[in-house]
Design an enzyme around this catalytic site. Structure first.
Site, short mmCIF file in Angstrom:
data_model
loop_
_atom_site.label_atom_id
_atom_site.label_comp_id
_atom_site.label_asym_id
_atom_site.label_seq_id
_atom_site.Cartn_x
_atom_site.Cartn_y
_atom_site.Cartn_z
N GLN A 49 0.84 -1.21 0.00
CA GLN A 49 0.00 0.00 0.00
C GLN A 49 0.87 1.25 0.00
O GLN A 49 1.65 1.46 0.92
CB GLN A 49 -0.91 0.00 1.23
CG GLN A 49 -1.75 1.25 1.38
CD GLN A 49 -2.70 1.16 2.57
OE1 GLN A 49 -3.11 0.08 2.98
NE2 GLN A 49 -3.06 2.29 3.15
N GLU B 204 -10.61 -0.98 6.02
CA GLU B 204 -9.46 -1.37 6.83
C GLU B 204 -9.78 -1.29 8.32
O GLU B 204 -9.39 -2.15 9.10
CB GLU B 204 -8.27 -0.46 6.51
CG GLU B 204 -7.01 -0.79 7.30
CD GLU B 204 -5.84 0.12 6.97
OE1 GLU B 204 -4.70 -0.27 7.25
OE2 GLU B 204 -6.07 1.22 6.44
N SER C 232 1.09 6.60 2.77
CA SER C 232 1.87 7.55 3.56
C SER C 232 3.13 7.98 2.83
O SER C 232 3.72 7.21 2.05
CB SER C 232 2.24 6.94 4.91
OG SER C 232 1.10 6.72 5.70
N GLU D 91 -5.23 9.80 17.65
CA GLU D 91 -5.73 11.18 17.65
C GLU D 91 -6.67 11.42 16.47
O GLU D 91 -7.70 12.09 16.61
CB GLU D 91 -4.55 12.16 17.61
CG GLU D 91 -3.69 12.19 18.87
CD GLU D 91 -2.73 11.02 18.98
OE1 GLU D 91 -2.14 10.82 20.06
OE2 GLU D 91 -2.57 10.27 17.98
#
Length: 404
Positions: free
Chosen positions: A128, A248, A131, A391
């Site tokens: 994947q 996911e 990021s 967060e």
């Protein structure tokens, strides 16, 4: 919400249990138990995948028209739970559970015909590419650029992706790339499928605190992606990414695996001394800690079953999947901390040789559980980061669930 299984579902559960008892190899169970990482090594994972593929159960989350089982949401949950409780390894989630639903939901007939069978056969092993350095939690800020050729036949990709799990094993990568830098950042992103075995693609290993080679940085220098390997239209990438991430975070049940691992810890605690002439399993403080974690796992299971109930009615999983991701991440770390504390100083060993299974595995001190405890504890620090940090999940819950 009725959590009692129907007679038909009970019969299906018994069928799954019988299949697992007869077909899940002991060495696959042992290999999974000896793997400190989220994903087991391909030799273990792909072997189990092949067994399920031969049975016709590998694509258990896919609709029948895409080559899947067409099972109901309840059947899928039963299957995942029974596999987890039997000690089976996690499946190769990146191909089966993440990119495959994007392909069979949004892909062209040609894309479905090309890629879905190769995922099932194991011919394609996926990673994947989301990021980037500086673009993790703020994924919309990604900068990997895809420039369309003058004749409109292909893109050239330039940039890098980071924390790319199993990129060193993968021959394909699904990636988010920026195809337009002049519009709102979410609107300029596209979803493409990248051939990893081409000039211009290089992979650099990133070793974790535990010494595992699970993640990597991928560098793209004029890497080519044909236009027919773009899923959806240009600019659809953000929509597809949200669809994928919802799968996911809520497409799997975490509680059974946590329950299984906690059960293994409890079994070992029955043989571990408490330092005062007794057994750790009988220590009041230890029992309180275990009970607290178990209650957390049971609470998570109720939330997962609630989501399952909504999915069974044809509704999307929704933002509650963020709550599952947040709770599962924290509980994963709680379970792994219990394991380290269980084995005392033996649980502090950190052998950097890998794998911990097979003929060439390093010798364990005290037990296999003790050998893997510290590595698994360190590896699970990433749970509260990958797939969206705690967060980020808390922010989603505040906005979309609590209405704050």
């Amino acid at each position: 919400m009725d959590i009692e299984l129907s007679p038909e579902d009970q019969a299906f559960r018994d069928e799954v249990r019988a299949f697992l008892a007869a077909n899940l190899p002991r060495e696959v169970i042992d290999g999974a138990a000896s793997s400190p990482t989220v994903f087991v090594e391909p030799d273990i994972g792909q072997r189990w995948n092949a067994i399920l593929a031969a049975k016709g159960w590998l694509a258990y989350q896919w609709p029948k028209e895409a080559g899947g089982t067409g099972w109901s949401p309840v059947q899928r949950y039963i299957f995942e739970k029974e596999c987890a409780l039997a000690g089976a390894p996690n499946l190769t989630v990146l191909g089966l559970k993440l990119v495959a639903p994007v392909i069979y939901t949004f892909g062209t007939p040609e894309q479905k015909a090309k890629y879905l069978p190769r995922i099932l056969s194991g011919e394609d092993y996926w990673c994947q590419g989301f990021s980037e350095p500086g673009s993790g939690s703020d994924l919309a800020s990604l900068q990997c650029r895809a420039t369309l050729s003058e004749d409109g036949t292909h893109y050239k990709l330039n940039g890098s992706k980071i924390w790319t799990t199993h990129a060193h094993w993968a021959n394909r990568m699904f990636a988010l790339v920026r195809t337009d830098a002049t519009v709102k950042k979410q609107a300029g992103i596209s979803f493409v499928l990248v051939d990893m075995n081409q000039p211009g693609v290089s992979v650099r290993p990133l070793l974790t605190l535990a010494g595992d080679h699970e993640v990597n940085q991928v560098f793209l220098e004029d890497a080519i992606v044909p236009v027919e390997d773009r899923i959806g239209e240009e600019g659809d990438g953000w929509k597809l990414a949200k669809f994928l991430l919802e799968n996911e975070r809520g497409g799997s049940c975490h509680s059974p695996k946590l329950e299984y691992d906690l059960g293994q810890i409890e079994k070992d605690a029955a043989a571990e001394p408490d330092g005062r002439g007794g057994r750790l399993a009988d220590d009041a403080d230890w029992k309180r800690r275990v009970a607290k974690v178990r209650l957390g796992i049971q609470s998570l299971e109720m939330i997962e079953l609630k989501i399952l109930s909504e999915v069974a009615k044809g509704r999307p999983p929704g933002p509650q999947t963020s709550l599952c991701k947040l709770l599962a991440s924290n509980l994963r770390q709680d379970v792994d901390l219990l394991a380290v504390d269980l084995y005392g100083t033996a649980g502090l060993q950190l052998d950097f040789a890998r794998p911990f299974y097979g003929d060439n595995a390093p010798a364990a001190i005290h037990s296999r559980g003790a050998q893997v405890a510290s590595a698994r504890y360190l590896n699970s620090r990433a749970w509260t980061i990958f797939g969206g940090t705690n967060e980020v999940q808390a922010g989603i819950i505040a906005r979309t669930v609590l209405g704050l």
